[in-house]
Design an enzyme around this catalytic site. Sequence first.
Site, short mmCIF file in Angstrom:
data_model
loop_
_atom_site.label_atom_id
_atom_site.label_comp_id
_atom_site.label_asym_id
_atom_site.label_seq_id
_atom_site.Cartn_x
_atom_site.Cartn_y
_atom_site.Cartn_z
N GLY A 69 0.94 -1.20 0.09
CA GLY A 69 0.00 0.11 -0.06
C GLY A 69 0.76 1.41 -0.07
CD GLU A 115 1.26 0.79 6.86
OE1 GLU A 115 1.52 0.84 5.73
OE2 GLU A 115 1.19 -0.07 7.76
CG ASP A 116 -1.17 1.83 3.58
OD1 ASP A 116 -1.00 1.49 4.67
OD2 ASP A 116 -1.70 0.89 2.61
CG ASP A 156 -8.47 1.27 10.38
OD1 ASP A 156 -9.21 2.34 10.56
OD2 ASP A 156 -8.71 0.15 10.20
CG PHE A 174 -12.14 0.46 2.66
CD1 PHE A 174 -11.39 -0.05 3.67
CD2 PHE A 174 -11.96 0.03 1.37
CE1 PHE A 174 -10.37 -1.06 3.14
CE2 PHE A 174 -11.01 -0.64 0.91
CZ PHE A 174 -10.37 -1.36 1.75
CG ASP A 197 -5.48 -3.51 -2.09
OD1 ASP A 197 -5.01 -3.00 -0.91
OD2 ASP A 197 -5.53 -4.57 -2.18
NE ARG A 228 -1.90 -2.87 -4.55
CZ ARG A 228 -1.96 -3.17 -3.12
NH1 ARG A 228 -1.96 -2.22 -2.29
NH2 ARG A 228 -2.33 -4.25 -2.59
P1 5GP Z 1 -4.47 -0.95 11.44
O1 5GP Z 1 -3.53 -2.36 11.88
O2 5GP Z 1 -3.75 0.10 11.68
O3 5GP Z 1 -5.80 -1.38 11.82
O4 5GP Z 1 -4.56 -1.38 9.77
C1 5GP Z 1 -3.61 -0.96 8.77
C2 5GP Z 1 -3.68 -1.43 7.62
O5 5GP Z 1 -5.02 -1.57 7.35
C3 5GP Z 1 -3.03 -0.51 6.57
O6 5GP Z 1 -1.90 -0.71 6.24
C4 5GP Z 1 -4.06 -1.12 5.28
O7 5GP Z 1 -3.29 -2.11 4.59
C5 5GP Z 1 -5.55 -1.37 5.87
N1 5GP Z 1 -6.29 -0.27 5.84
C6 5GP Z 1 -7.00 0.29 6.98
N2 5GP Z 1 -7.83 1.13 6.44
C7 5GP Z 1 -7.84 0.99 5.09
C8 5GP Z 1 -8.71 1.77 3.93
O8 5GP Z 1 -9.37 2.68 4.29
N3 5GP Z 1 -8.17 1.62 2.90
C9 5GP Z 1 -7.46 0.59 2.59
N4 5GP Z 1 -7.18 0.15 1.33
N5 5GP Z 1 -6.67 -0.27 3.71
C10 5GP Z 1 -7.14 0.21 4.80
#
Ligand code: 5GP
Length: 186
Positions: A49, A104-105, A108, A158, A165, A171
Amino acid sequence: MEKTAELYQDLDRILVTKEEIADRVKKLGQTITKDYAGKAPVIICILKGASIFFADLIREIELPVTTDFMAISSYGSATKTSGVVRVLKDLDRDILGKDVIIVEDIVDSGITLSYLRKILLQRGAASLRIATLLDKPARRKVQDLKVDYVCFDIPDAFVVGYGLDYDQVYRNLPDIGVLSPRIYEP
Ligand code: 5GP
């Protein structure tokens, strides 16, 4: 071009335009250049990502950086993290004594980064900071996770595009948008 136009139809709305992204990424590059003056940080791209953000960001950093890549997966449904993180591809080089910046992308719940932070510090990084393109602060579950550099705070939705993606699609969209729930809800 036609194909991309089709992908845009799956979005409810555009959240961040490519112009806004370029402007913010340039500024973040300048900030990192200042913060790490005299140093040579290792910039780690979290695949897949963050790949486009990473490619743009490192070209805005005027320092002798080195780069490395890591792939992780968090189990869960397609749009929600479960909290269990697995390393799919590890770093190629040792980070002992290095100044590390994780790219990081999106943050969340914060579970993925909190896990990554822990394992990279255990390997003896001299310092470790996190740079993220997007942050969803409303969804944070790990309260003590410090995210040092954030390009955009976004609402709880989302999103796809600019590297992010859904099922490996979207992407290549230059902008970031909210994916219409009709695409992933049964
Ligand atoms: P966390 O561990 O912080 O809950 O999740 C982080 C990962 O969840 C990100 O690196 C990504 O891969 C995925 N993610 C969380 N929210 C989104 C979103 O809104 N869109 C996309 N495409 N991926 C997300």
